[in-house]
Design a protein around this motif. Structure first.
Motif, short mmCIF file in Angstrom:
data_model
loop_
_atom_site.label_atom_id
_atom_site.label_comp_id
_atom_site.label_asym_id
_atom_site.label_seq_id
_atom_site.Cartn_x
_atom_site.Cartn_y
_atom_site.Cartn_z
N HIS A 151 37.60 27.81 -19.56
CA HIS A 151 36.78 27.60 -20.75
C HIS A 151 37.13 28.56 -21.88
CE1 HIS A 151 33.86 24.64 -19.20
NE2 HIS A 151 34.02 25.24 -18.04
N ASP A 152 37.27 29.85 -21.58
CA ASP A 152 37.54 30.82 -22.64
C ASP A 152 38.88 30.56 -23.31
OD1 ASP A 152 35.14 32.08 -22.24
OD2 ASP A 152 35.96 33.73 -21.05
N THR A 153 39.90 30.36 -22.51
CA THR A 153 41.24 30.11 -23.05
C THR A 153 41.26 28.87 -23.92
OG1 THR A 153 42.36 31.24 -21.22
CG2 THR A 153 43.63 29.59 -22.44
N TRP A 446 20.53 39.56 -22.09
CA TRP A 446 21.03 40.63 -21.24
C TRP A 446 20.02 40.88 -20.12
CZ3 TRP A 446 19.78 45.34 -19.21
CH2 TRP A 446 20.84 46.10 -18.70
N PRO A 447 20.46 41.11 -18.86
CA PRO A 447 21.82 41.40 -18.42
C PRO A 447 22.63 40.20 -17.95
CG PRO A 447 20.31 41.85 -16.64
CD PRO A 447 19.46 41.38 -17.79
N ALA A 448 22.15 38.98 -18.23
CA ALA A 448 22.94 37.81 -17.84
C ALA A 448 24.24 37.75 -18.64
CB ALA A 448 22.13 36.54 -18.05
N THR A 449 24.16 38.11 -19.91
CA THR A 449 25.34 38.15 -20.78
C THR A 449 25.21 39.34 -21.72
OG1 THR A 449 24.47 36.86 -22.64
CG2 THR A 449 25.40 35.62 -20.80
N SER A 450 26.32 39.66 -22.38
CA SER A 450 26.29 40.72 -23.39
C SER A 450 25.88 40.19 -24.75
CB SER A 450 27.68 41.38 -23.49
OG SER A 450 28.66 40.43 -23.88
N ARG A 451 25.94 38.87 -24.93
CA ARG A 451 25.62 38.27 -26.23
C ARG A 451 24.75 37.03 -26.00
NH1 ARG A 451 28.97 39.75 -30.72
NH2 ARG A 451 27.79 38.12 -31.76
N PRO A 452 23.42 37.15 -26.11
CA PRO A 452 22.55 36.01 -25.82
C PRO A 452 22.71 34.84 -26.78
CG PRO A 452 21.30 37.82 -26.77
CD PRO A 452 22.67 38.36 -26.47
N ASP A 453 23.35 35.07 -27.93
CA ASP A 453 23.55 34.00 -28.90
C ASP A 453 24.77 33.15 -28.58
OD1 ASP A 453 25.01 36.41 -29.42
OD2 ASP A 453 25.57 35.64 -31.39
N ALA A 454 25.55 33.53 -27.58
CA ALA A 454 26.83 32.88 -27.33
C ALA A 454 26.80 32.08 -26.03
CB ALA A 454 27.95 33.91 -27.27
N THR A 455 27.64 31.06 -25.97
CA THR A 455 27.83 30.28 -24.75
C THR A 455 29.30 30.28 -24.38
OG1 THR A 455 27.57 28.10 -23.70
CG2 THR A 455 28.03 28.11 -26.06
N SER A 456 29.59 30.30 -23.09
CA SER A 456 30.98 30.23 -22.64
C SER A 456 31.37 28.84 -22.18
CB SER A 456 31.22 31.23 -21.50
OG SER A 456 30.39 30.94 -20.39
N ALA A 459 30.52 22.81 -26.50
CA ALA A 459 31.15 22.78 -27.82
C ALA A 459 30.94 24.07 -28.59
CB ALA A 459 30.62 21.59 -28.62
N ALA A 460 29.77 24.69 -28.45
CA ALA A 460 29.48 25.91 -29.21
C ALA A 460 30.29 27.10 -28.72
CB ALA A 460 27.99 26.23 -29.14
N ALA A 461 31.05 26.96 -27.63
CA ALA A 461 31.90 28.06 -27.16
C ALA A 461 32.94 28.46 -28.20
CB ALA A 461 32.58 27.68 -25.84
N LEU A 462 33.32 27.54 -29.07
CA LEU A 462 34.31 27.86 -30.11
C LEU A 462 33.76 28.86 -31.11
CD1 LEU A 462 35.37 25.08 -28.93
CD2 LEU A 462 36.33 24.68 -31.21
N ASP A 463 32.44 28.88 -31.29
CA ASP A 463 31.84 29.76 -32.30
C ASP A 463 32.16 31.23 -32.03
OD1 ASP A 463 30.77 27.48 -33.38
OD2 ASP A 463 28.73 27.86 -32.67
#
Length: 518
Positions: A151-153, A446-456, A459-463
């Motif tokens: 997903h990240d790549t 947090w602590p699930a992620t470092s950025r709660p506004d982001a998804t990995s 479609a919004a992963a591109l943001d």
């Protein structure tokens, strides 16, 4: 005197046997990789999103063409077997195509144009631009979905950023082969040199985070690893964002109506979910809240006792799982059932333990993740106690609600409480499946992620790999393609507040006094 190069060597989880190693990237090699990524960055960013989609289609084709070979290597290094690995590879190919389609659709660019005739009296144009080279640290538990071609790549390439992936030491041979497949596919599709590369070794990973050339980091893995990268990136002279997806205990709440009408179904579904993949999912439901007097806990224990053992991905994960179990017992968890164990290699067995509700207090080890096929069951005596427990839990990636079906009056309250704690709420399902779609959010506070506004995922992963830039009274010759009047990429744009879909004419509001870009 010659020095034997350091290597990442994989091991067969079933036997512990050492496998072929992948040589660590030298500092000179890393410097060259980063230089190529910097040179490729403006080319990748300036390539039409539809062309980037073609690159990702080629990556998907390459994965499918080498599926049998890649699955065999992955199984030897992860013991995840079939049908898991073939299915994950197929999904990885599909997600590559999906992220390409998101790029081609173009709304992620969020292009906006306010002409000089508008209320501001100036020509303003705004779009999300690619940030530059991205470092990706993949996961051990999803060698295809969150690995070298995960997903990240794919979302970073779709967003217009070169990618440098750090090979995972749990499956180095697969990482190396995947990197070759991806690189060959991108080259054949016309992507520039430097658009993608792989580095190997712990020190190379740290150097990536430190490198001035790297603009953002994507990470999937443990909280310890993720927060170490966050802190290291923050300590740079020019800090960069780290999008770390780490995972915690994901709660599953059984309503009273659910316990009364669906006990067997809920018990079976919970066991299947928390033991899936030897419990090595960041979305594993690790805590089951059931109403007092329910038979669900006993039924789950019966099913766990019949569960076959499995293999952890690495010896380190198996050891940490054993330590985690001991820590939970020391904190007050009472084991109700042990599953069977395969007895060799990185063997682990399913475990169900029970915890008193009053023991779930802030700071307790009982609220922390135990990575592997272990789950806790907790009984709540009242709705108020249930609600208090939900607000005590650590925030998580996902949560599940097992209801009594339509008309269950508890669902709305529980969903509302959970929505403040997690990134995704599932009703009458389980969180261990994450669909890569337009509406998906795979993240959390947090602590699930470092950025709660982001998804990995989704479609919004591109943001994550773009940032907004505004251009005021900039001449047409200096604007990026997505903001010129002729809209050569055919993207959807908002003109003077009115949304225009791709292909709509801009003639009603795009001209101005500065050569068509006023």
């Amino acid at each position: 005197m010659s020095v034997t190069p350091a290597v990442d060597a994989g091991h067969d989880p079933r036997t512990g046997e050492r496998r072929a190693g992948l040589a660590h990237t030298t500092p000179d090699e890393l410097a060259a990789i980063l230089d190529r990524a910097v040179q490729a960055a403006p080319v990748v960013a300036g390539t039409a999103p539809a062309t980037r989609a073609a690159w990702l289609d080629a990556v998907a084709d390459g994965l499918e063409a080498h599926a049998d070979e890649l699955v065999a290597i992955a199984d030897a290094e992860t013991a995840l077997g079939s049908p898991r690995l073939p299915g994950e590879l197929a999904k990885a190919a599909a997600q590559a195509r999906f992220y390409g389609s998101v790029a081609a659709e173009g709304s992620f660019v969020d292009a906006r144009i306010d002409t000089a005739g508008g209320p501001a009296g100036v020509d303003l144009r705004r779009a999300r631009r690619p940030v530059g080279p991205v470092a990706v640290f993949g996961a051990s538990n999803f060698p295809f979905g969150f690995g070298v071609a995960g997903h990240d790549t794919c979302s970073a390439l779709a967003a217009g950023c070169p990618v440098v992936v750090k090979a995972h030491p749990a499956h180095p041979e697969l990482s190396g082969r995947l990197a070759q497949v991806v690189a060959d596919a991108l080259t054949s599709a016309g992507a520039p040199e430097g658009a993608f590369a792989l580095v190997v070794g712990f020190d190379s990973g740290l150097a990536l985070v430190d490198a001035d050339q790297v603009a953002a980091v994507g990470f999937t893995g443990s909280q310890t690893g993720g927060m170490a990268l966050v802190e290291r990136a923050a300590a740079r002279p020019r800090p960069i964002p780290v999008y770390a997806e780490m995972g915690t205990v994901n709660p599953a709440v059984v309503t009273r109506a659910g316990a009364a009408g669906r006990a067997e179904d809920i018990a079976c579904g919970f066991v299947e979910s928390f033991t899936l993949g030897a419990g090595q999912f960041c979305t594993k439901p690790g805590l089951l809240l059931v109403p007092a007097g329910s038979e669900i806990g006993a039924r789950v224990a019966d099913l766990v006792a019949e569960r076959d053992g499995a293999h952890a991905l690495t010896q380190g994960i198996a050891a940490a799982y054993a330590t985690g179990r001991s820590d939970l017992e020391a904190a007050g968890a009472r084991v109700l059932a042990d599953g069977r164990t395969p007895g060799a290699g990185n063997a682990v067995q399913a475990v169900l333990a029970q915890v008193d509700a009053k023991a779930l207090t802030p700071g307790s080890r009982l609220l922390e993740e135990c990575f592997g096929p272990l789950a806790l069951v907790v009984e709540y005596a009242s709705d108020d106690q249930r609600d208090q427990l939900l607000t005590t839990l650590q925030p998580s990636l996902a949560a599940a609600v097992a209801s009594g079906g339509e008309g269950d009056t508890e669902v709305a309250c529980v969903v509302e409480l959970l929505s403040h704690q997690v990134g995704r709420v599932v009703v009458d399902g389980w969180p261990t499946g994450v669909a890569g779609t337009w509406a998906q959010h795979h993240g959390g506070p947090w602590p699930a992620t470092s950025r709660p506004d982001a998804t990995s995922v989704g479609a919004a992963a591109l943001d994550r790999f773009t940032r907004p830039v505004a251009y005021q009274d900039v001449p047409a010759s200096a604007l990026p393609p997505e903001l010129t009047d002729d809209n050569p990429w055919g993207l959807p744009r908002r003109m003077d507040g009115r949304l225009q879909q791709s292909g709509d004419s801009d003639s009603d509001g795009g001209g101005g006094s500065r050569g068509g870009a006023a």
